[in-house]
Design a protein around this motif. Structure first.
Motif, PDB file in Angstrom:
ATOM      1  N   THR A   1       6.426 -11.535 -12.546  1.00 41.16           N
ATOM      2  CA  THR A   1       5.288 -11.859 -11.957  1.00 41.16           C
ATOM      3  C   THR A   1       4.127 -10.950 -12.455  1.00 41.16           C
ATOM      4  N   HIS A   2       2.755 -11.556 -12.274  1.00 44.19           N
ATOM      5  CA  HIS A   2       1.643 -10.686 -12.618  1.00 44.19           C
ATOM      6  C   HIS A   2       0.884 -10.531 -11.470  1.00 44.19           C
ATOM      7  N   LEU A   3       1.327 -11.183 -10.094  1.00 43.45           N
ATOM      8  CA  LEU A   3       0.691 -10.810  -8.918  1.00 43.45           C
ATOM      9  C   LEU A   3       1.055  -9.839  -8.313  1.00 43.45           C
ATOM     10  N   PRO A   4      -0.006  -8.985  -7.867  1.00 47.01           N
ATOM     11  CA  PRO A   4       0.788  -7.696  -6.953  1.00 47.01           C
ATOM     12  C   PRO A   4       1.173  -8.073  -5.675  1.00 47.01           C
ATOM     13  N   GLN A   5       0.484  -9.421  -5.160  1.00 46.09           N
ATOM     14  CA  GLN A   5       1.137  -9.676  -3.813  1.00 46.09           C
ATOM     15  C   GLN A   5       2.643  -9.995  -3.903  1.00 46.09           C
ATOM     16  N   VAL A   6       3.085 -10.529  -4.991  1.00 46.85           N
ATOM     17  CA  VAL A   6       4.569 -11.070  -5.142  1.00 46.85           C
ATOM     18  C   VAL A   6       5.099  -9.620  -5.313  1.00 46.85           C
TER      19      VAL A   6
ATOM     20  N   HIS B   1      12.111  -3.517  -7.309  1.00 44.19           N
ATOM     21  CA  HIS B   1      11.100  -3.467  -8.264  1.00 44.19           C
ATOM     22  C   HIS B   1      11.415  -2.863  -9.431  1.00 44.19           C
ATOM     23  N   LEU B   2      11.546  -3.685 -10.327  1.00 46.63           N
ATOM     24  CA  LEU B   2      12.015  -3.157 -11.943  1.00 46.63           C
ATOM     25  C   LEU B   2      10.854  -3.213 -12.768  1.00 46.63           C
ATOM     26  N   LEU B   3      10.734  -2.216 -13.395  1.00 53.51           N
ATOM     27  CA  LEU B   3       9.397  -1.989 -14.480  1.00 53.51           C
ATOM     28  C   LEU B   3       9.975  -2.174 -15.875  1.00 53.51           C
TER      29      LEU B   3
ATOM     30  N   LEU C   1      11.690   1.297  -9.714  1.00 53.58           N
ATOM     31  CA  LEU C   1      10.969   2.000  -9.346  1.00 53.58           C
ATOM     32  C   LEU C   1      11.087   2.574  -7.663  1.00 53.58           C
ATOM     33  N   GLY C   2      10.511   3.652  -7.705  1.00 51.40           N
ATOM     34  CA  GLY C   2      10.476   4.315  -6.169  1.00 51.40           C
ATOM     35  C   GLY C   2       9.308   3.955  -5.562  1.00 51.40           C
ATOM     36  N   GLN C   3       9.031   4.486  -3.998  1.00 49.98           N
ATOM     37  CA  GLN C   3       8.000   3.926  -3.509  1.00 49.98           C
ATOM     38  C   GLN C   3       6.747   4.484  -4.164  1.00 49.98           C
ATOM     39  N   GLU C   4       6.585   5.626  -4.575  1.00 49.05           N
ATOM     40  CA  GLU C   4       5.229   6.265  -5.327  1.00 49.05           C
ATOM     41  C   GLU C   4       5.130   5.417  -6.551  1.00 49.05           C
ATOM     42  N   GLU C   5       6.178   5.284  -7.377  1.00 52.01           N
ATOM     43  CA  GLU C   5       5.912   4.393  -8.498  1.00 52.01           C
ATOM     44  C   GLU C   5       5.725   2.956  -8.278  1.00 52.01           C
ATOM     45  N   LYS C   6       6.059   2.512  -7.076  1.00 50.02           N
ATOM     46  CA  LYS C   6       5.665   1.158  -7.000  1.00 50.02           C
ATOM     47  C   LYS C   6       4.243   1.124  -6.515  1.00 50.02           C
ATOM     48  N   ILE C   7       3.640   1.997  -5.888  1.00 51.69           N
ATOM     49  CA  ILE C   7       2.315   2.121  -5.504  1.00 51.69           C
ATOM     50  C   ILE C   7       1.552   2.036  -6.789  1.00 51.69           C
ATOM     51  N   LYS C   8       1.792   2.966  -7.883  1.00 53.48           N
ATOM     52  CA  LYS C   8       1.272   3.032  -9.080  1.00 53.48           C
ATOM     53  C   LYS C   8       1.369   1.845  -9.908  1.00 53.48           C
ATOM     54  N   GLU C   9       2.377   1.207  -9.777  1.00 54.48           N
ATOM     55  CA  GLU C   9       2.704  -0.074 -10.661  1.00 54.48           C
ATOM     56  C   GLU C   9       1.775  -1.345 -10.112  1.00 54.48           C
ATOM     57  N   ILE C  10       1.625  -1.267  -8.890  1.00 55.86           N
ATOM     58  CA  ILE C  10       0.817  -2.527  -8.188  1.00 55.86           C
ATOM     59  C   ILE C  10      -0.432  -2.142  -8.498  1.00 55.86           C
ATOM     60  N   GLY C  11      -0.803  -0.677  -8.460  1.00 57.47           N
ATOM     61  CA  GLY C  11      -2.413  -0.556  -8.626  1.00 57.47           C
ATOM     62  C   GLY C  11      -2.821  -0.876  -9.972  1.00 57.47           C
ATOM     63  N   ARG C  12      -1.969  -0.741 -11.056  1.00 55.47           N
ATOM     64  CA  ARG C  12      -2.059  -1.118 -12.452  1.00 55.47           C
ATOM     65  C   ARG C  12      -2.383  -2.514 -12.207  1.00 55.47           C
ATOM     66  N   MET C  13      -1.548  -3.231 -11.563  1.00 59.63           N
ATOM     67  CA  MET C  13      -1.565  -4.876 -11.838  1.00 59.63           C
ATOM     68  C   MET C  13      -2.936  -5.286 -10.927  1.00 59.63           C
ATOM     69  N   ILE C  14      -3.403  -4.618  -9.950  1.00 57.48           N
ATOM     70  CA  ILE C  14      -4.770  -4.868  -9.467  1.00 57.48           C
ATOM     71  C   ILE C  14      -5.899  -4.662 -10.217  1.00 57.48           C
ATOM     72  N   SER C  15      -5.938  -3.537 -10.886  1.00 57.91           N
ATOM     73  CA  SER C  15      -7.015  -3.007 -11.472  1.00 57.91           C
ATOM     74  C   SER C  15      -6.967  -3.459 -13.031  1.00 57.91           C
TER      75      SER C  15
ATOM     76  N   ARG D   1      -5.437   2.692  -5.466  1.00 57.57           N
ATOM     77  CA  ARG D   1      -4.060   3.125  -4.882  1.00 57.57           C
ATOM     78  C   ARG D   1      -3.896   2.806  -3.603  1.00 57.57           C
ATOM     79  N   GLN D   2      -5.150   2.747  -2.511  1.00 59.34           N
ATOM     80  CA  GLN D   2      -5.245   2.673  -1.209  1.00 59.34           C
ATOM     81  C   GLN D   2      -4.772   0.997  -1.001  1.00 59.34           C
ATOM     82  N   HIS D   3      -5.439   0.316  -2.045  1.00 61.01           N
ATOM     83  CA  HIS D   3      -5.126  -1.035  -1.919  1.00 61.01           C
ATOM     84  C   HIS D   3      -3.683  -1.707  -2.114  1.00 61.01           C
ATOM     85  N   ALA D   4      -3.157  -0.989  -3.268  1.00 64.45           N
ATOM     86  CA  ALA D   4      -1.584  -1.038  -3.581  1.00 64.45           C
ATOM     87  C   ALA D   4      -0.871  -0.618  -2.285  1.00 64.45           C
TER      88      ALA D   4
END
Length: 567
Positions: free
Chosen positions: A499-504, A511-513, A530-544, A553-556
């Motif tokens: 997926t490329h969607l942060p919601q998914v 979560h595998l990167l 990915l662990g929890q912090e790494e998930k936040i970082k990757e989802i943040g990348r997908m958002i921005s 980061r807060q949005h993720a």
């Protein structure tokens, strides 16, 4: 579920081993990192089309192996038994090697199998849904099979009954068509098969005659060696001062010894038995010798007969049995051509009977399809409502059905029945229903296919479902709805999702990167859980997309918290 996947020398992957968990696993990463390559590997593992292009440059072969865990009663169990494949402790191991020449070697639980068998077993384990499959929705020829798949519990049996009768219809129709060919073709055919039948009949063949003649020929060709060997053997036994004479002398002395020592009686009896047996054998050899006679004319006769039989084999079959079977077959054909009018009349009556029965089967099949089409329509509406397409109208439209051909003289029977089905849709209120291919956008198609997959996943019992970038063309609340829909499917089946969607990504249980790196001037793919912090970082990348800000980061983080609340 797919528990473990091992990939070696495949595209830009040098060596990779992945462990998967139940639930929803998402694979994310930059474009070109190798996400789809992993799905390609799984597709090949389950019988997809292979190519030498998949083999990593400079290597001899690519290796793909997957371990699946299945429960008792899983559809793959019966399929595996049909092909003599043992499944122990619910473990199914699929393996496929592809050489740089493009040749594939496939194994299931260590047993070599064909690609078709691998595909048949694999189809019960993995269901891969890609953008290509979404595009297939635009082709109405796929709509009837989708309906049949939905109503499989009832439609499959009716379709099998129809197909069985359809084969009989084809056979009778084909025979009648051949019987109605023009007179010139039939006359030529009759001349040919009458000549062939006469040739076979005149040959007067007997079963195994060629084998018997070959054996007789072998004896005649080796007559001199046979005579000399038998004669020498006879002389060794019955000649003066040879075998039997010496055995007779031994027997005489043993008789004397046995008179003195009674314990020698058993030995004497054995020697006597051997003597009388050899005496009988020597008489048999003498009889064979007296009966031997070399007949060069008989050898010529045998060779001529064998040559005649071989000529017939070249024309009519590889053995006498096949020649005789062919003779019987053309004898029936001769009779049918000679009495053509009578046979045409019988075939026409039989065809009418078969057509009537076939129409009844087609009608029953059509009625079942209409019943399940109504259920599918209601189900699709329910699923689309959850995907923010509640104003959408969906219909399984029968462009042709069995009722349309009631009392028709020329009914266009097909292998799958008389029905022609197409999906119609209207996405905007007030707009008429139109063919799906002419109405839906890319995002709407993705949602329709996802609705179908949600419905079918409850019916099929598939071990794992894979979504390869099915969220193309959607965003906002629709993206969130798709994320929730994919997660609901993962409750019943293991789901792997690119997926490329942060919601998914936020809904993932795992979560595998996927990353691409260069080492020693070679590119390779790496996978990192990915662990929890790494998930936040990757989802943040997908958002921005580029820069990771505190707001991103807060949005993720909020997305992940929302996902946990939904779960």
């Amino acid at each position: 579920m797919l528990q473990e996947l091992s990939i070696k020398n495949f595209a830009i992957i040098d060596a990779l081993t992945l462990s998967f968990e139940a639930g929803l696993t998402v694979l994310t990463g930059e474009t070109g990192a190798g996400k789809s390559i992993i799905i390609d590997a799984i597709q090949l593992l389950t019988g997809g089309r292979g190519s030498s292009e998949f083999v990593r440059h400079g290597e001899n072969r690519a290796e793909i192996e997957g371990l699946f865990l299945v429960e008792d009663g899983h559809p793959c169990m019966d399929r595996a038994r049909e092909f003599g494949i043992e499944i122990e402790e619910g473990m199914v191991i699929l393996r496929r090697d592809i050489s740089k020449t493009g040749k594939s070697v496939c194994r299931i639980n260590g047993k070599l199998v064909t690609i078709s068998v691998l595909r048949e077993i694999g189809s019960t384990l993995i269901d891969i849904h890609s953008q290509h499959e979404t595009q297939e929705l635009l082709n109405e020829t796929y709509h009837l099979p989708l309906l049949d798949q939905y109503g499989q519990s009832e439609i499959e049996t009716a379709l099998l009954d129809y197909e069985k009768l359809y084969k009989k219809y084809e056979a009778v129709y084909g025979r009648l068509k051949r019987m109605n060919e023009n007179d010139q073709q039939l006359a030529q055919r009759l001349d040919l098969i009458q000549f062939q039948h006469e040739e076979i009949q005149n040959a007067g063949l007997r079963l195994h005659e060629d084998e018997e003649l070959a054996e007789e020929k072998r004896k005649l060709v080796n007559f001199e060696r046979l005579f000399e060997s038998l004669n020498t053997g006879y002389e060794a036994l019955a000649g003066e001062q040879h075998g039997l004479d010496w055995l007779s002398l031994a027997m005489s002395h043993l008789e004397t010894a046995a008179e003195v020592d009674g314990e020698l009686s058993d030995i004497l009896e054995s020697v006597q038995s051997c003597f009388y047996t050899l005496e009988d054998m020597s008489r048999s050899i003498r009889s064979r010798l007296d009966g031997l006679e070399f007949d060069p004319e008989r050898l010529n006769v045998i060779e001529a007969r064998l040559n005649e039989i071989n000529q017939l084999k070249r024309k009519y079959g590889s053995s006498i049995e096949e020649i005789l079977e062919y003779g019987s077959k053309i004898e029936e054909e001769i009779e049918s051509i000679v009495n053509r009018d009578h046979h045409v009349e019988l075939l026409e009556k039989e065809l009418q009977t078969v057509k009537r029965d076939l129409y009844l089967e087609a009608k029953q099949l059509s009625d079942l399809r209409k019943k399940w089409a109504e259920k599918l329509t209601k189900n699709i509406h329910s699923e689309l409502k959850q995907l923010y397409m509640d104003k959408t109208k969906f219909e399984v439209r029968f462009l042709a059905a069995a009722d349309d051909y009631y009392e028709a003289d020329d009914i266009p029977f097909r292998r799958d029945g008389l029905d022609q089905v197409e999906f119609y849709i209207s996405t905007n209120p007030g707009e008429p229903l139109k063919p799906l291919a002419k109405t839906a956008s890319g995002g709407e198609l993705s949602r329709i296919m996802l609705a179908l997959k949600t419905i079918f996943s409850r019916h099929q019992g598939i071990t794992s479902v894979i979504f390869d970038e099915v969220d193309t063309g959607v965003s906002g609340r629709v993206a969130q709805a798709i994320a929730e829909k994919i997660y609901r499917i993962s409750v019943h089946s293991q789901v792997l999702c690119i997926t490329h969607l942060p919601q998914v990504a936020a809904m993932a249980d795992t979560h595998l990167l996927i990353m691409k790196e260069t080492e020693k001037e070679r590119t390779r793919t790496k996978v990192k859980p990915l662990g929890q912090e790494e998930k936040i970082k990757e989802i943040g990348r997908m958002i921005s997309g580029v820069e990771m800000t505190e707001l991103t980061r807060q949005h993720a983080k909020e997305l992940l918290e929302l996902a946990e609340a939904i779960k």
